[in-house]
Scaffold this motif. Structure first.
Motif, PDB file in Angstrom:
ATOM      1  N   MET A  24       0.663  -1.146   0.190  1.00 38.89           N
ATOM      2  CA  MET A  24      -0.112   0.115  -0.171  1.00 38.89           C
ATOM      3  C   MET A  24       0.782   1.082   0.128  1.00 38.89           C
ATOM      4  O   MET A  24       1.701   1.295   0.791  1.00 38.89           O
ATOM      5  CB  MET A  24      -0.879  -0.192   1.047  1.00 38.89           C
ATOM      6  CG  MET A  24      -1.827   1.408   1.365  1.00 38.89           C
ATOM      7  SD  MET A  24      -2.654   1.336   2.785  1.00 38.89           S
ATOM      8  CE  MET A  24      -3.591   2.782   2.512  1.00 38.89           C
ATOM      9  N   VAL A  25       0.545   2.065  -0.879  1.00 35.66           N
ATOM     10  CA  VAL A  25       1.408   3.408  -0.896  1.00 35.66           C
ATOM     11  C   VAL A  25       0.495   4.346  -0.008  1.00 35.66           C
ATOM     12  O   VAL A  25      -0.898   4.545  -0.550  1.00 35.66           O
ATOM     13  CB  VAL A  25       1.498   3.991  -2.231  1.00 35.66           C
ATOM     14  CG1 VAL A  25       2.188   5.359  -2.455  1.00 35.66           C
ATOM     15  CG2 VAL A  25       2.233   3.005  -3.066  1.00 35.66           C
ATOM     16  N   VAL A  26       0.981   4.916   1.074  1.00 38.15           N
ATOM     17  CA  VAL A  26       0.114   5.785   1.845  1.00 38.15           C
ATOM     18  C   VAL A  26       0.357   7.292   1.314  1.00 38.15           C
ATOM     19  O   VAL A  26       1.201   7.731   0.996  1.00 38.15           O
ATOM     20  CB  VAL A  26       0.907   5.780   3.427  1.00 38.15           C
ATOM     21  CG1 VAL A  26      -0.044   6.737   4.101  1.00 38.15           C
ATOM     22  CG2 VAL A  26       0.594   4.279   3.949  1.00 38.15           C
ATOM     23  N   GLU A  27      -0.855   7.829   1.005  1.00 38.97           N
ATOM     24  CA  GLU A  27      -1.231   8.975   0.597  1.00 38.97           C
ATOM     25  C   GLU A  27      -1.614  10.004   1.699  1.00 38.97           C
ATOM     26  O   GLU A  27      -1.456  11.203   1.840  1.00 38.97           O
ATOM     27  CB  GLU A  27      -2.261   9.206  -0.597  1.00 38.97           C
ATOM     28  CG  GLU A  27      -1.433   8.469  -1.721  1.00 38.97           C
ATOM     29  CD  GLU A  27      -2.778   8.188  -2.667  1.00 38.97           C
ATOM     30  OE1 GLU A  27      -3.738   8.334  -2.628  1.00 38.97           O
ATOM     31  OE2 GLU A  27      -2.086   7.756  -3.907  1.00 38.97           O
ATOM     32  N   GLU A  28      -2.238   9.764   2.751  1.00 33.59           N
ATOM     33  CA  GLU A  28      -2.680  10.320   4.116  1.00 33.59           C
ATOM     34  C   GLU A  28      -2.546   9.456   5.168  1.00 33.59           C
ATOM     35  O   GLU A  28      -2.981   8.271   5.256  1.00 33.59           O
ATOM     36  CB  GLU A  28      -4.329  10.788   3.806  1.00 33.59           C
ATOM     37  CG  GLU A  28      -4.365  11.474   2.661  1.00 33.59           C
ATOM     38  CD  GLU A  28      -5.859  12.042   2.867  1.00 33.59           C
ATOM     39  OE1 GLU A  28      -6.178  13.502   2.862  1.00 33.59           O
ATOM     40  OE2 GLU A  28      -6.822  11.408   2.514  1.00 33.59           O
TER      41      GLU A  28
END
Length: 111
Positions: free
Chosen positions: A93-97
């Motif tokens: 998962m690429v965390v954006e927030e």
């Protein structure tokens, strides 16, 4: 549409790594509780996460191992060649927030 939101606990201490001169990244794992009908205690899925830039810096400042956080972002798949020259495929998962669900980590007392 590629969007995901998770709430879980960080499995390892948060370690900020520099990539080049102006990029920073954090790689960690989020333990996400799952419902289980088994009687042998709580169950969890362990989801690899990666955060870049300002999100990574915020996580380094406010998070530590075991902290409960919420994250939103996207799933990505990639591959790389390890030291044994094997191709490894991974999904993360690429965390954006990030949402801090616990207080800031304790500051060390000096003096």
């Amino acid at each position: 549409m590629n969007q995901i939101g998770l709430v879980g606990r960080l499995v390892r201490e948060v370690e900020l790594k520099k990539i080049g001169e102006d990029r920073v990244v954090i790689n960690n794992t989020l333990a996400v509780a799952k419902r289980s009908k088994k009687e042998n205690g709580p169950q969890a899925d362990f989801i690899p996460i990666v955060a870049w830039g300002n999100v990574a810096k915020l996580m380094q400042l406010y998070c530590e191992k075991g902290h409960m956080i919420g994250v939103t972002g996207r799933i990505q798949s990639r591959s790389y060649i390890n030291k044994e020259e094997e191709t490894i495929f991974t999904v993360e998962m690429v965390v954006e927030e990030v949402y801090f669900l616990q207080n800031k980590k304790a500051e060390p007392i000096t003096g």
